[in-house]
Enzyme design. Sequence first.
Site, PDB file in Angstrom:
ATOM      1  N   PHE A 192       0.851  -1.184   0.000  1.00 37.05           N
ATOM      2  CA  PHE A 192       0.000   0.000   0.000  1.00 37.05           C
ATOM      3  C   PHE A 192       0.895   1.245   0.000  1.00 37.05           C
ATOM      4  CE2 PHE A 192      -2.947   3.132   1.752  1.00 37.05           C
ATOM      5  CZ  PHE A 192      -4.065   2.880   0.971  1.00 37.05           C
ATOM      6  N   ASP A 195       2.216  -5.752   7.205  1.00 32.64           N
ATOM      7  CA  ASP A 195       1.002  -4.943   7.320  1.00 32.64           C
ATOM      8  C   ASP A 195      -0.184  -5.912   7.175  1.00 32.64           C
ATOM      9  OD1 ASP A 195      -1.238  -3.336   6.847  1.00 32.64           O
ATOM     10  OD2 ASP A 195      -0.081  -1.782   5.807  1.00 32.64           O
ATOM     11  N   TYR A 197     -10.306  -0.180  11.103  1.00 32.88           N
ATOM     12  CA  TYR A 197     -11.593   0.189  10.484  1.00 32.88           C
ATOM     13  C   TYR A 197     -12.061  -0.749   9.388  1.00 32.88           C
ATOM     14  CZ  TYR A 197      -8.166   2.750   7.545  1.00 32.88           C
ATOM     15  OH  TYR A 197      -7.092   3.099   6.777  1.00 32.88           O
ATOM     16  N   LYS A 198     -11.231  -1.739   9.022  1.00 37.84           N
ATOM     17  CA  LYS A 198     -11.668  -2.638   7.942  1.00 37.84           C
ATOM     18  C   LYS A 198     -12.386  -3.841   8.552  1.00 37.84           C
ATOM     19  CE  LYS A 198      -7.678  -1.318   5.100  1.00 37.84           C
ATOM     20  NZ  LYS A 198      -8.265  -0.591   3.986  1.00 37.84           N
ATOM     21  N   ARG A 237     -13.284  -3.746  -6.758  1.00 40.50           N
ATOM     22  CA  ARG A 237     -12.975  -4.682  -5.654  1.00 40.50           C
ATOM     23  C   ARG A 237     -14.259  -5.095  -4.944  1.00 40.50           C
ATOM     24  NH1 ARG A 237      -8.608  -2.392  -1.544  1.00 40.50           N
ATOM     25  NH2 ARG A 237     -10.372  -1.072  -0.996  1.00 40.50           N
TER      26      ARG A 237
END
Length: 413
Positions: free
Chosen positions: A127, A198, A223-224, A372
């Site tokens: 990322f 990560d 938050y995912k 996605r």
Amino acid sequence: MTELTRADCVAFDQDDQLASLRERFALPDGIIYLDGNSLGVLPRATGARLENLIREEWGQSLITGWNKHGWVNLPLHLGARIARLIGADTDEVVVCDSTSLNVFKVLSAAIALRPERRIILSDSGNFPTDLYMAQGLAQLLGRDHRLEIVAPEEVSNRIRDDIAAVMLTEVDYRSGRRHDMAAISAKAKAAGALTIWDLAHSAGAMPVDLNGCGVDFAVGCGYKYLNGGPGAPAFLFVAKRWLDATQQPLYGWFGHMTPFAFETGYRPKTGIERFLVGTPPVLSLAALGCGLDTFDGVDMRQVREKSLALGDLMIRLVEQECPDFGLALASPSNGAGRGSQVSYAHPSGYAVMQALIAHGVIGDFRAPDLMRFGFTPLYVRYQDIWDAVAILRQVLTNEEWRNPAYSRRAAVT
Ligand SMILES: Cc1ncc(COP(=O)(O)O)c(C=O)c1O
């Protein structure tokens, strides 16, 4: 292969041992949510918990709440709960700051442990914020450190004894391709390099075994898949063997041995708390706590099994229902090599995704052309996959995506 029907998918839901977990979430009516890999759904309990915290704890206890309600312990307390999900010991994980900042802290710590080496190895599937943090840190250090970015499939071959740290995201945010954490970590260890993983797209989506893989450092997102709410605090992991041997450079008072002695000189706390910086965001931490509650009693192996079944179903149904519309599978078709998402490339992927969202099927888009679809086994049903693919077929058949309104780019895609 026999064609599947919607009734087959409903039958899969009836056999699903995780089906009742959906009750833990406040899913809006008429929405098929395939974006838990960006922002998890609101847990049912979060609203009441935050209201109580605001009215009773903050409202009534005011400053005494830090001690009385244990606010000050939330970073460690929540870290210990995340530890179970990622194969860590309870005293190796703390919740704080953002993933980006945590990358900076653990990467600094790793580099300091390998003073004679100058290369940070990463890959082009990482990322961007992780790569930016490494570039900024290298520049700040001013000692010829450099970030080397190779193709994901070349990482293993590139690991040699000039590498200080191997910094990777386990699951590629675009394609969902999954690295072999055990094999890469073992190779890094043999070369004397430290590993930083990560887990933004892993924690809460699949079992992770940091200590089993001999990982040195890790970071991840609240938050995912952990359902902590927009901008939820992140977490970081430091293997016990490094806890007291290492330091991070952001000397904040919450990482100080005695913050309320207000000394002028910095002395780090022992253990994982030395990775804390400033005052913990109590409201956000409480919301993350509710997100973690949604995993109570949940077996992550079952979560992984369902995640792969949902992904396999999506791939099969897109082949069956939408074979002629220029969709190209951009994710590994074999489950073992994939995280909890499936991506498709389409030349007008952005507009197609906006048309899907207009019909209540929420996924997201990553430039240049990827749509996605993320699968959160705690609340996504097999029938949702059927319905999402049926709407995808409709959008493509009728070319609804050609509506100019669907090509207008918003700030967040
Ligand atoms: C792998 C990965 N790392 C980091 C981030 C973002 O980090 P931050 O929470 O600091 O914005 C994301 C965001 O999607 C991500 O996918």
